[in-house]
Design a protein around this motif. Structure first.
Motif, short mmCIF file in Angstrom:
data_model
loop_
_atom_site.label_atom_id
_atom_site.label_comp_id
_atom_site.label_asym_id
_atom_site.label_seq_id
_atom_site.Cartn_x
_atom_site.Cartn_y
_atom_site.Cartn_z
N TYR A 18 0.79 -1.38 -0.02
CA TYR A 18 0.11 0.05 -0.15
C TYR A 18 0.90 1.36 -0.07
N PRO A 19 0.41 2.51 -0.43
CA PRO A 19 -0.94 2.58 -1.29
C PRO A 19 -0.94 1.70 -2.34
N ALA A 20 -2.35 1.46 -2.87
CA ALA A 20 -2.59 0.73 -4.14
C ALA A 20 -3.90 1.12 -4.93
N SER A 21 -4.02 0.88 -5.91
CA SER A 21 -5.01 1.37 -6.74
C SER A 21 -6.06 0.29 -6.63
N LYS A 22 -7.18 0.36 -7.19
CA LYS A 22 -8.27 -0.50 -7.39
C LYS A 22 -7.66 -1.77 -8.35
N ASP A 23 -7.25 -1.22 -9.38
CA ASP A 23 -6.57 -2.44 -10.22
C ASP A 23 -5.34 -3.04 -9.56
N ASP A 24 -4.59 -2.42 -8.98
CA ASP A 24 -3.80 -3.21 -8.27
C ASP A 24 -4.25 -4.40 -7.27
N LEU A 25 -5.54 -3.85 -6.50
CA LEU A 25 -5.96 -4.82 -5.62
C LEU A 25 -6.48 -6.07 -6.49
N VAL A 26 -7.27 -5.68 -7.46
CA VAL A 26 -7.87 -6.69 -8.38
C VAL A 26 -7.06 -7.62 -9.04
N LYS A 27 -5.87 -7.24 -9.33
CA LYS A 27 -4.85 -8.09 -9.94
C LYS A 27 -4.33 -8.81 -8.77
N ARG A 28 -3.97 -8.55 -7.78
CA ARG A 28 -3.37 -9.15 -6.67
C ARG A 28 -4.23 -10.36 -6.07
N ALA A 29 -5.46 -9.96 -6.18
CA ALA A 29 -6.65 -10.84 -5.74
C ALA A 29 -6.64 -12.22 -6.69
N GLU A 30 -6.55 -11.65 -8.06
CA GLU A 30 -6.75 -12.76 -9.13
C GLU A 30 -5.47 -13.66 -8.80
N ASP A 31 -4.31 -13.07 -8.72
CA ASP A 31 -3.04 -13.87 -8.57
C ASP A 31 -3.15 -14.91 -7.29
N ASN A 32 -3.88 -14.36 -6.31
CA ASN A 32 -3.92 -15.22 -5.05
C ASN A 32 -5.08 -16.05 -5.32
N GLY A 33 -5.65 -16.41 -6.07
CA GLY A 33 -7.05 -17.23 -6.50
C GLY A 33 -7.94 -16.91 -5.75
N ALA A 34 -8.44 -15.66 -5.59
CA ALA A 34 -9.71 -15.21 -4.72
C ALA A 34 -10.93 -15.70 -5.41
N ASP A 35 -11.87 -16.02 -4.37
CA ASP A 35 -13.18 -16.61 -4.55
C ASP A 35 -14.02 -15.34 -5.48
N PRO A 36 -14.97 -15.79 -6.08
CA PRO A 36 -15.55 -15.07 -7.15
C PRO A 36 -16.16 -13.84 -6.12
N SER A 37 -16.82 -13.95 -4.89
CA SER A 37 -17.46 -13.07 -4.01
C SER A 37 -16.39 -12.02 -3.91
N VAL A 38 -15.27 -12.43 -3.72
CA VAL A 38 -14.07 -11.43 -3.30
C VAL A 38 -13.84 -10.52 -4.53
N MET A 39 -13.66 -11.30 -5.71
CA MET A 39 -13.58 -10.45 -6.76
C MET A 39 -14.57 -9.43 -7.14
N GLU A 40 -15.92 -9.93 -7.15
CA GLU A 40 -16.85 -8.98 -7.28
C GLU A 40 -16.93 -7.76 -6.43
N THR A 41 -16.47 -8.09 -5.15
CA THR A 41 -16.61 -6.82 -4.19
C THR A 41 -15.31 -5.86 -4.54
#
Length: 62
Positions: A18-41
């Motif tokens: 951090y700090p991180a942009s929304k796009d950074d957060l989404v990419k990190r979650a994708e890389d970590n294999g986040a659940d669909p509900s997490v990705m949607e949020t």
């Protein structure tokens, strides 16, 4: 689909610098294999910079 808990969000964002942009957060979650509900949020967050995990949780719970 239920909103993910703050713990689920932070697991998905493990290793995020951090700090991180929304796009950074989404990419990190994708890389970590986040659940669909997490990705949607995360994809529903405002397009701004987040300064901490608490900052993400605050916007995610609105």
């Amino acid at each position: 689909m239920a909103d993910p808990s703050p713990i689920d969000l932070q697991k998905a964002l493990k290793g995020m610098d951090y700090p991180a942009s929304k796009d950074d957060l989404v990419k990190r979650a994708e890389d970590n294999g986040a659940d669909p509900s997490v990705m949607e949020t995360l994809q529903g967050l405002p397009d701004r910079q987040f300064d901490s995990p608490a900052d993400v949780n605050k916007d995610a719970s609105n």
